[in-house]
Design a protein around this motif. Structure first.
Motif: not given
Length: 254
Positions: A64-75
């Motif tokens: 979970l430390t690698h998860l967050g909001p969507p990136g600026a590129d939409g991924r």
């Protein structure tokens, strides 16, 4: 010890992929996914894949430390996971998951992406996205639905209930549950590897084509928008924090 996916090619065409992240009960991270993705490249000498976890735990999910909001590129933050599991699901050779201990979240989905699942008596399946404020990938939802049916898939994802080995076997999530699960899994691999590779891969692809109906572009976009909204929500942030702090989450619907 750095998290890794250990790759071992055994005699008879069996490629063994072992998840190793002892500090997080074999939870997947981006580096492990990259390693797993590379190990899934087809090779002429590989006739079957066996996926397992080191140390008596299959996989505790996605770190979970690698998860967050969507990136600026939409991924979306789990796009690499979705892509890797599709690669496993559609791999030309059959795959067997040796499931011992916990198979949670991404670990559940990893096992579901394999063609066969052999479990041990201590196996536990759990799908917690409702507790984390996340809308799970449509690929993963469809995968679970094909295995256990719509009503039971809703039970797993919407209530986040645990499924023990006996129930998993009854529901068809496990193909076998044995005290000697490792021996049974390798015996199944030997059987699969011993058959005509072209016939096995051809029938596997045929089953895949027969079991799926593609979504329309508008439906794909709507599903993606729902997931993007969830990943960027306050509830997703709260769910991750509560999980890491080992406390009940306090959701607000924002």
């Amino acid at each position: 010890m750095e998290p890794s996916v250990e790759v071992e090619d055994r005699e008879g065409g069996v490629r063994v992929l072992t998840l190793s992240n002892p500090a997080r009960r074999n939870a997947l991270n981006d580096a492990m996914l990259a390693r797993l993705d590379a190990a899934l490249e087809p090779a002429p000498h590989v006739r079957v894949l066996l996926v397992r976890g080191a140390g008596g735990t299959f996989c505790a999910g996605y770190d979970l430390t690698h998860l967050g909001p969507p990136g600026a590129d939409g991924r979306l933050p789990d796009d690499a996971l979705v892509e890797c599991l599709l690669k496993l699901e559609h791999h030309p050779v059959p795959s067997v998951a040796l499931v011992q201990g916990a198979a949670v979240g991404a670990g559940f989905d990893l096992a579901a992406s394999c063609d066969f699942r052999v479990g041990a008596p201590d196996t536990v399946f759990l799908m917690p996205p409702a507790k984390l404020g996340i809308v799970y990938s449509p690929e993963g939802l469809a995968r679970a639905t094909r295995l256990v049916g719509l009503s039971r898939a809703k039970q797993l994802f919407l209530t986040a209930r645990k499924l023990d080995a006996r129930e998993a076997l009854d529901w068809g999530l496990l193909d076998a549950c044995e005290d000697d699960a490792e021996a049974q899994a390798f015996a199944l691999c030997a059987t699969l590897a011993g058959h005509a590779p072209g016939a096995v891969s051809g029938m596997k692809e045929s089953f895949g084509l027969l079991s799926r109906a593609p979504l329309r572009d508008a439906e794909q976009a709507r599903l993606r928008a729902l997931r993007a909204t969830a990943f960027g929500s306050e509830d997703a942030k709260e769910g991750r924090a509560a999980f890491l702090e080992k406390r009940p989450p306090r959701f607000t619907g924002r």
